[in-house]
Write a protein that holds these residues in place. Structure first.
Motif, PDB file in Angstrom:
ATOM      1  N   TYR A 151       5.828   3.871  -2.169  1.00  0.00           N
ATOM      2  CA  TYR A 151       6.960   3.065  -2.601  1.00  0.00           C
ATOM      3  C   TYR A 151       6.945   1.719  -1.896  1.00  0.00           C
ATOM      4  N   PHE A 152       7.201   0.661  -2.658  1.00  0.00           N
ATOM      5  CA  PHE A 152       7.327  -0.698  -2.124  1.00  0.00           C
ATOM      6  C   PHE A 152       8.720  -1.239  -2.420  1.00  0.00           C
ATOM      7  N   GLN A 153       9.252  -1.942  -1.449  1.00  0.00           N
ATOM      8  CA  GLN A 153      10.430  -2.762  -1.710  1.00  0.00           C
ATOM      9  C   GLN A 153       9.979  -4.197  -1.473  1.00  0.00           C
ATOM     10  N   ASN A 154       9.931  -4.982  -2.535  1.00  0.00           N
ATOM     11  CA  ASN A 154       9.254  -6.289  -2.493  1.00  0.00           C
ATOM     12  C   ASN A 154       7.820  -6.077  -2.006  1.00  0.00           C
ATOM     13  N   GLU A 155       7.404  -6.784  -0.971  1.00  0.00           N
ATOM     14  CA  GLU A 155       6.003  -6.632  -0.528  1.00  0.00           C
ATOM     15  C   GLU A 155       5.849  -5.561   0.552  1.00  0.00           C
ATOM     16  N   ALA A 156       6.950  -5.018   1.006  1.00  0.00           N
ATOM     17  CA  ALA A 156       6.897  -4.042   2.099  1.00  0.00           C
ATOM     18  C   ALA A 156       6.673  -2.622   1.568  1.00  0.00           C
ATOM     19  N   GLN A 157       5.666  -1.973   2.114  1.00  0.00           N
ATOM     20  CA  GLN A 157       5.398  -0.579   1.752  1.00  0.00           C
ATOM     21  C   GLN A 157       6.237   0.310   2.663  1.00  0.00           C
ATOM     22  N   LEU A 158       7.347   0.815   2.134  1.00  0.00           N
ATOM     23  CA  LEU A 158       8.309   1.545   2.959  1.00  0.00           C
ATOM     24  C   LEU A 158       8.016   3.031   3.065  1.00  0.00           C
ATOM     25  N   ASP A 159       7.223   3.549   2.153  1.00  0.00           N
ATOM     26  CA  ASP A 159       6.965   4.992   2.170  1.00  0.00           C
ATOM     27  C   ASP A 159       5.591   5.214   1.556  1.00  0.00           C
ATOM     28  N   LYS A 160       4.694   5.793   2.325  1.00  0.00           N
ATOM     29  CA  LYS A 160       3.375   6.136   1.766  1.00  0.00           C
ATOM     30  C   LYS A 160       3.061   7.596   2.055  1.00  0.00           C
ATOM     31  N   SER A 161       4.126   8.379   2.161  1.00  0.00           N
ATOM     32  CA  SER A 161       3.981   9.778   2.553  1.00  0.00           C
ATOM     33  C   SER A 161       3.244  10.622   1.525  1.00  0.00           C
ATOM     34  N   GLY A 162       3.189  10.173   0.263  1.00  0.00           N
ATOM     35  CA  GLY A 162       2.553  10.967  -0.770  1.00  0.00           C
ATOM     36  C   GLY A 162       1.075  10.676  -0.983  1.00  0.00           C
ATOM     37  N   LEU A 163       0.550   9.680  -0.338  1.00  0.00           N
ATOM     38  CA  LEU A 163      -0.877   9.356  -0.512  1.00  0.00           C
ATOM     39  C   LEU A 163      -1.694  10.535   0.011  1.00  0.00           C
ATOM     40  N   PRO A 164      -2.590  11.097  -0.812  1.00  0.00           N
ATOM     41  CA  PRO A 164      -3.260  12.351  -0.440  1.00  0.00           C
ATOM     42  C   PRO A 164      -4.296  12.214   0.671  1.00  0.00           C
ATOM     43  N   SER A 165      -4.861  11.050   0.845  1.00  0.00           N
ATOM     44  CA  SER A 165      -5.850  10.879   1.913  1.00  0.00           C
ATOM     45  C   SER A 165      -5.987   9.398   2.231  1.00  0.00           C
ATOM     46  N   ASP A 166      -6.760   9.111   3.275  1.00  0.00           N
ATOM     47  CA  ASP A 166      -6.951   7.692   3.646  1.00  0.00           C
ATOM     48  C   ASP A 166      -7.899   6.983   2.691  1.00  0.00           C
ATOM     49  N   ARG A 167      -8.372   7.683   1.650  1.00  0.00           N
ATOM     50  CA  ARG A 167      -9.156   6.990   0.622  1.00  0.00           C
ATOM     51  C   ARG A 167      -8.237   6.231  -0.347  1.00  0.00           C
ATOM     52  N   PHE A 168      -6.969   6.546  -0.275  1.00  0.00           N
ATOM     53  CA  PHE A 168      -5.991   5.922  -1.168  1.00  0.00           C
ATOM     54  C   PHE A 168      -5.279   4.802  -0.414  1.00  0.00           C
ATOM     55  N   PHE A 169      -5.202   3.645  -1.061  1.00  0.00           N
ATOM     56  CA  PHE A 169      -4.585   2.484  -0.438  1.00  0.00           C
ATOM     57  C   PHE A 169      -3.841   1.697  -1.516  1.00  0.00           C
ATOM     58  N   ALA A 170      -2.625   1.264  -1.207  1.00  0.00           N
ATOM     59  CA  ALA A 170      -1.860   0.481  -2.176  1.00  0.00           C
ATOM     60  C   ALA A 170      -1.353  -0.782  -1.510  1.00  0.00           C
ATOM     61  N   GLU A 171      -1.238  -1.820  -2.305  1.00  0.00           N
ATOM     62  CA  GLU A 171      -0.714  -3.082  -1.789  1.00  0.00           C
ATOM     63  C   GLU A 171       0.091  -3.802  -2.856  1.00  0.00           C
ATOM     64  N   ARG A 172       0.960  -4.688  -2.373  1.00  0.00           N
ATOM     65  CA  ARG A 172       1.804  -5.507  -3.253  1.00  0.00           C
ATOM     66  C   ARG A 172       2.074  -6.805  -2.492  1.00  0.00           C
ATOM     67  N   PRO A 173       1.050  -7.617  -2.325  1.00  0.00           N
ATOM     68  CA  PRO A 173       1.090  -8.723  -1.359  1.00  0.00           C
ATOM     69  C   PRO A 173       2.164  -9.779  -1.618  1.00  0.00           C
ATOM     70  N   GLU A 174       2.507 -10.028  -2.872  1.00  0.00           N
ATOM     71  CA  GLU A 174       3.501 -11.063  -3.162  1.00  0.00           C
ATOM     72  C   GLU A 174       4.783 -10.474  -3.729  1.00  0.00           C
ATOM     73  N   GLY A 175       4.935  -9.161  -3.610  1.00  0.00           N
ATOM     74  CA  GLY A 175       6.175  -8.538  -4.045  1.00  0.00           C
ATOM     75  C   GLY A 175       6.319  -8.404  -5.543  1.00  0.00           C
ATOM     76  N   SER A 176       5.213  -8.573  -6.268  1.00  0.00           N
ATOM     77  CA  SER A 176       5.284  -8.410  -7.719  1.00  0.00           C
ATOM     78  C   SER A 176       4.212  -7.421  -8.163  1.00  0.00           C
ATOM     79  N   VAL A 177       3.039  -7.911  -8.540  1.00  0.00           N
ATOM     80  CA  VAL A 177       1.928  -7.049  -8.970  1.00  0.00           C
ATOM     81  C   VAL A 177       1.474  -6.163  -7.810  1.00  0.00           C
ATOM     82  N   SER A 178       1.126  -4.927  -8.162  1.00  0.00           N
ATOM     83  CA  SER A 178       0.633  -3.991  -7.151  1.00  0.00           C
ATOM     84  C   SER A 178      -0.726  -3.446  -7.583  1.00  0.00           C
ATOM     85  N   THR A 179      -1.541  -3.101  -6.597  1.00  0.00           N
ATOM     86  CA  THR A 179      -2.840  -2.486  -6.860  1.00  0.00           C
ATOM     87  C   THR A 179      -2.957  -1.197  -6.066  1.00  0.00           C
ATOM     88  N   LEU A 180      -3.370  -0.149  -6.737  1.00  0.00           N
ATOM     89  CA  LEU A 180      -3.689   1.122  -6.084  1.00  0.00           C
ATOM     90  C   LEU A 180      -5.212   1.228  -6.059  1.00  0.00           C
TER      91      LEU A 180
END
Lengths: 111, 115
Positions: A48-77
């Motif tokens: 979960y992101f609020q704007n550009e801040a990733q506030l919760d990444k508890s559901g990511l199954p492993s460290d192979r998974f990474f998500a970002e939302r650098p400008e608070g709009s588009v996100s990439t998994l």
């Protein structure tokens, strides 16, 4: 656009390949979520992101998974070194209040 | 540990009759519940929601009932229409300091409405 837009819609990856899935949320939506849906199951929360801040990444199954939302709009998994168990639909959702709107999903098949 | 359960994988109903989809949950911290409808190859579409301070919420042909003591909710569709045929997901939210969007979903129920 009017809704949550995801790309690519369909992706076939060879085992070990890295993939990147993009999400364009509804304009002005502060909150953005990623979910994973395996065949025959309900969606499962990833992050979960609020704007550009990733506030919760508890559901990511492993460290192979990474998500970002650098400008608070588009996100990439990003999924590194994909494995067969990563095959699923990856759903992005956005919200402004209590109602969460989902995109059509990115269907990932790892072969 | 399935915190939200939809015990009926499928339901078949005649057009014009009532469809009742059921959902049970175990986490008493859940305080907001939603129903989503999903067509093949599409994302889930929001249908209706209910806060834990209410026991009923109605929107047109759709009504959601919440029984907190039994940790049970149901979605009633009346009258059912063939276009209602889809997979229905029950979802629950426990903000827990994050967001209402952190949802726990059931496995889904496939509703088929026959003409």
């Amino acid at each position: 656009g009017a809704g949550v837009s995801q790309s690519p819609r369909y992706k076939v990856a060879k085992r070990g390949q890295d993939v990147a899935l993009r999400c364009d949320p509804i304009s002005g939506h502060v909150s953005l979520f990623w979910y994973q849906q395996a065949l025959g199951q309900g969606p499962e929360f990833l992050t979960y992101f609020q704007n550009e801040a990733q506030l919760d990444k508890s559901g990511l199954p492993s460290d192979r998974f990474f998500a970002e939302r650098p400008e608070g709009s588009v996100s990439t998994l990003k999924i590194q070194r994909t494995q067969q168990e990563d095959s699923a639909v990856y759903l992005c959702a956005s919200s402004l209040g209590n109602t969460i709107y989902f995109g059509e999903g990115s269907w990932l098949t790892v072969v | 540990d399935q915190q939200v359960k939809q015990n009926s994988p499928s339901l078949s109903v005649q057009e014009g009759r009532i469809s009742i989809l059921n959902c049970d949950y175990t986490n008493s911290m859940f305080d907001y519940f939603l129903w989503y409808k999903k067509y093949p190859a599409e994302g889930p579409t929001f249908l209706i929601s209910i806060s834990s301070i209410k026991d009923k919420n109605e929107d047109g042909r759709f009504t959601v009932f919440l029984n907190k003591s039994a940790k049970h909710l149901s979605l009633h569709i009346v009258p059912s229409q063939p276009g209602d045929s889809a997979v229905y997901f029950c979802a629950a939210s426990d903000p827990g300091g994050t967001s209402y969007g952190k949802l726990t979903f059931g496995q889904g129920t496939i509703l088929t409405v026959h003409p």
